[in-house]
Design an enzyme around this catalytic site. Structure first.
Site, PDB file in Angstrom:
ATOM      1  N   PHE A  59       1.897   3.114   2.592  1.00  0.00           N
ATOM      2  CA  PHE A  59       2.856   3.152   3.550  1.00  0.00           C
ATOM      3  C   PHE A  59       3.305   1.858   4.146  1.00  0.00           C
ATOM      4  O   PHE A  59       4.251   2.019   5.249  1.00  0.00           O
ATOM      5  CB  PHE A  59       2.320   4.154   4.738  1.00  0.00           C
ATOM      6  CG  PHE A  59       1.803   5.422   4.553  1.00  0.00           C
ATOM      7  CD1 PHE A  59       2.893   6.512   4.196  1.00  0.00           C
ATOM      8  CD2 PHE A  59       0.704   5.838   4.287  1.00  0.00           C
ATOM      9  CE1 PHE A  59       2.589   7.570   3.809  1.00  0.00           C
ATOM     10  CE2 PHE A  59       0.175   7.233   3.760  1.00  0.00           C
ATOM     11  CZ  PHE A  59       1.247   8.156   3.727  1.00  0.00           C
ATOM     12  N   GLY A  60       2.976   0.774   3.297  1.00  0.00           N
ATOM     13  CA  GLY A  60       3.386  -0.342   3.937  1.00  0.00           C
ATOM     14  C   GLY A  60       3.347  -1.519   2.999  1.00  0.00           C
ATOM     15  O   GLY A  60       2.770  -1.389   2.065  1.00  0.00           O
ATOM     16  N   GLU A  61       3.449  -3.022   3.286  1.00  0.00           N
ATOM     17  CA  GLU A  61       3.625  -4.090   2.656  1.00  0.00           C
ATOM     18  C   GLU A  61       2.894  -4.875   3.349  1.00  0.00           C
ATOM     19  O   GLU A  61       3.149  -5.015   4.783  1.00  0.00           O
ATOM     20  CB  GLU A  61       4.847  -4.234   2.179  1.00  0.00           C
ATOM     21  CG  GLU A  61       5.460  -3.234   1.195  1.00  0.00           C
ATOM     22  CD  GLU A  61       7.104  -3.659   0.815  1.00  0.00           C
ATOM     23  OE1 GLU A  61       7.582  -4.377   1.656  1.00  0.00           O
ATOM     24  OE2 GLU A  61       7.432  -2.996  -0.006  1.00  0.00           O
ATOM     25  N   GLY A  81       0.774  -1.184  -0.187  1.00  0.00           N
ATOM     26  CA  GLY A  81       0.148   0.009   0.128  1.00  0.00           C
ATOM     27  C   GLY A  81       0.955   1.219   0.174  1.00  0.00           C
ATOM     28  O   GLY A  81       2.236   0.961  -0.326  1.00  0.00           O
ATOM     29  N   ASP A 127     -15.108  -5.293   2.383  1.00  0.00           N
ATOM     30  CA  ASP A 127     -14.303  -6.028   1.144  1.00  0.00           C
ATOM     31  C   ASP A 127     -14.456  -7.587   1.197  1.00  0.00           C
ATOM     32  O   ASP A 127     -13.513  -8.469   1.011  1.00  0.00           O
ATOM     33  CB  ASP A 127     -12.801  -5.681   0.983  1.00  0.00           C
ATOM     34  CG  ASP A 127     -12.273  -6.019  -0.235  1.00  0.00           C
ATOM     35  OD1 ASP A 127     -12.830  -6.359  -1.250  1.00  0.00           O
ATOM     36  OD2 ASP A 127     -11.113  -6.015  -0.263  1.00  0.00           O
TER      37      ASP A 127
END
Length: 869
Positions: A586-588, A584, A724
């Site tokens: 700011f991160g993974e 994403g 989701d």
């Protein structure tokens, strides 16, 4: 006539390839690709032959292994014959695991491909690199997208090494059939555009795989067949790290010594051509227009001469709308194996991004050709002028039996009938052209398309319209006729007057971050809210690491400290990276092995029995350079996840927050996600048993459905809204236990399931309730809608995407029809595997009125009796 229309519709649909949707397993794992179609340059043993190179299978000694140590200079290959020309978009690889006794794998590989098995080409990515990274262990599969995709029948996978080593591989290929049949095109090379005050645009065909000599491209395929259509502004590209103008191939008027661009197209066999579609830029205020006219000649065989009667077509130029568009050129059902088309300039520049052909590969023999030619009009007309050809059986060998007048009369009658048919065909093309350009007002004028899931008939009719219309099984080109405003969902305000009024209502106004779970009932919210498009709230749907963020009742992190986190701190050095699942802003999200995790968590930990082996976990990691807001959101997500404790919900196991980067460690299942699991299987039958094809039973599918409803029942009891829910967010272990997860949104593999809003946020619109799209309202009732779509996925074995025949914009417009509730909305069709009572349950989940949808408790109670205990 109806048969002709159906052929045109089917050809049009088949010819358009979307790489984002063309991602179906081609048959290595499930056995559709037979052993004799898999060959190799060598094999170590009989039990490591090429027939054992099937992803996730453990036959023989577990994989294909070339003979001896692989040297850096070696070219050993595994070859697959796909049986037909195929549009290949994804490659999946594994090493040799052999039930924990193997450890051989390839860290890199190259791909070669061929149309005929004789002439081989090397694949390279858009930046020219021929080598692709593969595996770093023997058991985890690595999925790699091909940018650009490959059009071929034969594929060779060539392992690459930097030092002598033993290599073994398993493989799956993903894509779909290439119905165009186009094997190569030739054209002048693209040119540079150097306008003053704008960036230089390189309009060359950068992925062309044929010969490039004397400024001429020949014998290959490239950007005009990669499925990527250029945008309205040709300087804006759909790929990253490429130059302006990358998506288009363009030429300057006068630079070629003529007023046209000549292109030749060669096909796999002789075909009956109905039309050609050319995606062309029309940025007229920059000197770019669609072509003014085109003339196409035909060759029945490659060694024959070009036929003397071309098909000619004149376009209607548009100086008001600068949008790029497809121009459809009718080809008069001419038979040919090769075409030569001359595209005439209408302005200084002409640019194409895609060219496709609609044809039947069954060719009708022709002896007599009747040409009906209409002269070009002096002024532009909305009805194109074409040369149409119609054929009749030859009569030169018929004996003369004295009935010559009768024969002449019959021939005259036949000719008159053919003229009538020609007129009807021309009229049909005119109507189709008008429909293609018509705005959506056609729907308001009570002309509807009735779509039947049980027949191949398309009926245009006037009201009354059935209240519920199913999505049809056979392909067609369009359901809704969209205005350019629908390129941007913000256009909904203009298209739906009901939605343009201010949402100044109650406390029930819908937002993504705080659903209406405490302030009023869904029915009250529906009654009191004025619909609006909650564009400003969309961003919060996706978390900082790219995964989905649950919506919960008001929760802040103003005073959140380490003592608020109820899970333990895990030693960071015990997490061994295996694969990046997604990322994403700011991160993974990583797939890792956690050493000693069962002992660390102690008894009662929700972990599978791994026989002492490291446990697979999913690790969400925040990058060290993340903003303070992102860190707060990450800590908020930890607090949310730590409150979850249910057998069918992925649980937070531990964290690493004592130092940067912040990490949270959650469960991960051996069988991966439910979408991938089901798409690689068939329904259980005698045939699947006999051929050892991976299979599932109806009981298995019902068991999965009950578990998902149970997990969602638990979330609903906490007033949590998932937002989701889909099979890609349901993980599965070896015992078919389901756990609902949240990181499908971050995975590139499922990027086509999400719609990007103005480049900022992604929405799973094919799973979203109408009020979520139009109002920005996410509640338990909208999760129920998504659960109905998830059931539909399960009982289609995830073989296709929901509303697969609709574009994203058409899905949004269909949402507007749910809001209007005038009987024009399109529902998903009933899956063949689905019992009628279960499909009725799905339909209740998609009820337009929020209050009439079932609860998750009711869904669980309705589904549980069908599962064999």
């Amino acid at each position: 006539m109806l048969l002709y229309l159906l052929l045109v519709f089917q050809a049009n649909a088949n010819a358009q390839i979307d790489p984002a949707h063309c991602r179906y397993p081609l048959g290595m794992e499930d056995g559709r690709i037979k052993d004799h179609d898999i060959t190799a340059s060598s094999q170590w043993y009989e039990t490591t032959g090429p027939q054992y190179a099937r992803l996730n299978r453990e036959e023989g000694d577990g994989a294909w292994c070339p003979a001896g140590l692989l040297q850096p200079s070696d070219t050993q290959y595994l070859q697959v014959d796909l049986g037909q020309l195929t549009f290949l978009t994804v490659v999946g690889t594994q090493g040799r695991y052999a039930r924990n006794s193997g450890k051989e794998f390839a860290r890199m590989y190259r791909l070669n491909y061929s149309h005929d098995g004789q002439l081989w080409r090397s694949w390279k990515n858009r930046l020219g690199n021929k080598t692709m990274e593969a595996n770093d262990n023997a058991y985890v599969s690595v999925i790699k997208d091909l940018h650009p995709p490959i059009i071929s029948r034969y594929i060779r996978l060539i392992p690459v090494t930097k030092m002598p080593t033993t290599v073994c591989m398993r493989l799956e290929l993903y894509g779909c059939p290439w119905h165009d049949g186009l094997t190569s095109y030739s054209s002048p090379e693209g040119q540079l555009m150097m306008p003053p005050g704008y960036p230089i645009a390189s309009l060359n065909d950068s992925t062309y795989d044929g010969a490039h000599e004397r400024r001429k491209l020949s014998g290959g395929l490239g950007q005009l067949t990669d499925g990527v259509t250029g945008q309205d502004d040709f300087l804006v590209t759909r790929q990253y790290h490429v130059w302006p103008g990358y998506d288009y191939v363009g030429w300057r008027n006068g630079s070629l010594g003529s007023g046209y661009v000549e292109m030749e197209f060669v096909f796999d066999k002789q075909r009956n051509f109905t039309s050609m579609k050319v995606h062309s830029n029309n940025m007229f205020y920059r000197g770019v227009k669609i072509f003014s006219s085109v003339s196409c000649s035909f060759k029945p065989r490659l060694i024959a001469n070009w036929e003397t009667e071309p098909v000619e077509f004149r376009t209607v130029l548009d100086d008001r709308n600068p949008s790029a568009r497809y121009v459809t050129v009718p080809l008069g059902r001419r038979n040919a194996k090769a075409l030569r088309c001359r595209f005439h300039f209408a302005d200084v520049w002409m640019m194409f991004s895609e060219i496709s052909f609609q044809s039947a590969d069954t060719v009708i023999p022709t002896q007599i050709t009747l040409a009906v030619t209409s002269p070009w009009p002096k002024e532009e007309s909305s009805m194109p002028t074409t040369h149409k050809t119609v054929t009749t059986p030859s009569t030169k060998d018929q004996p003369d039996d004295g009935n010559t007048p009768i024969l002449i009369g019959c021939l005259v009658t036949i000719i008159l009938l053919l003229v009538v048919i020609i007129f009807l065909i021309l009229w049909c093309q005119y109507v189709c052209k008008v429909l293609e350009k018509a705005p959506r007002r056609i729907l308001e004028e009570e002309v509807t398309v009735r779509l039947s899931s049980s027949s191949d008939t398309i009926i245009l009719q006037t009201p009354p319209v059935p209240p519920r219309v199913s999505q049809m099984d056979h392909p067609y080109e369009r359901v809704f006729l969209l205005d350019p405003q629908y390129q941007d969902p913000a256009g909904l305000r203009n298209k739906l007057p009901e939605l343009s009024r201010s949402a100044e209502t109650s406390a029930c106004g819908g937002g993504y971050a705080e659903p209406d779970v405490t302030q009023c009932t869904p029915h009250q919210c529906f009654q009191s809210s004025v619909p609006h498009y909650a564009e400003t709230d969309i961003v919060s749907l996706q978390g900082v690491t790219g995964s989905n963020m649950y919506a919960v009742p008001a929760l802040t992190v103003d005073s959140l400290t380490r003592k608020d986190i109820s899970v333990a701190e895990f030693p960071r050095h015990r997490l061994l990276f295996r694969e990046k699942l997604g990322e994403g802003q700011f991160g993974e999200v990583h797939l890792c092995e956690a050493e000693g995790l069962p002992e660390f968590l102690g008894e009662g930990a929700p972990l599978p029995d791994r026989d002492g082996r490291p446990v697979l976990v999913a690790v969400k990691q925040l990058r060290a350079d993340a903003t303070n807001n992102a860190r707060n959101d990450f800590l908020k997500e930890i607090k949310i996840m730590s409150r979850l404790n249910d057998p069918n919900i992925i649980q937070l196991l531990c964290v690493c927050v004592s130092s940067d980067p912040l990490c949270m460690v959650t469960e991960y299942m051996d069988n991966g996600d439910l979408n991938m699991f089901l798409s690689q299987r068939e329904m259980e039958s005698t045939l699947t048993h006999a051929n050892n094809i991976p299979a599932v039973s109806l009981s298995d599918l019902l068991h999965m459905s009950v578990q998902i409803s149970s997990g969602m029942r638990y979330l609903a009891s906490l007033n949590f809204v998932h937002r989701d829910l889909a099979t890609r967010n349901c993980l599965l272990d070896r015992r078919l236990t389901i756990k609902i997860a949240d990181f499908g949104m971050s995975r590139n593999l499922y990027s086509s399931d999400y719609y990007r809003i103005q480049g900022r946020a992604v929405l799973p619109i094919r799973w979203m309730a109408w009020e979520s799209i139009l109002l920005g309202k996410f509640t338990t009732a909208s999760d129920v809608w998504a659960f109905g779509v998830t059931l539909w996925e399960i009982f289609t074995l995830c073989k296709e995407q929901p509303y697969s025949l609709l574009s994203d914009e058409q899905v949004i417009e269909n949402t507007g029809e749910f809001f209007r509730n005038q009987g024009r909305q399109i529902f998903l069709y009933a899956p063949l595997l689905c019992p009628p009572s279960l499909f009725e349950l799905m339909m209740r989940c998609w009820d337009r009125d929020i209050a009439d949808r079932p609860t998750f408790e009711g869904l669980y109670q309705a589904l549980r009796p069908h599962v064999v205990q």
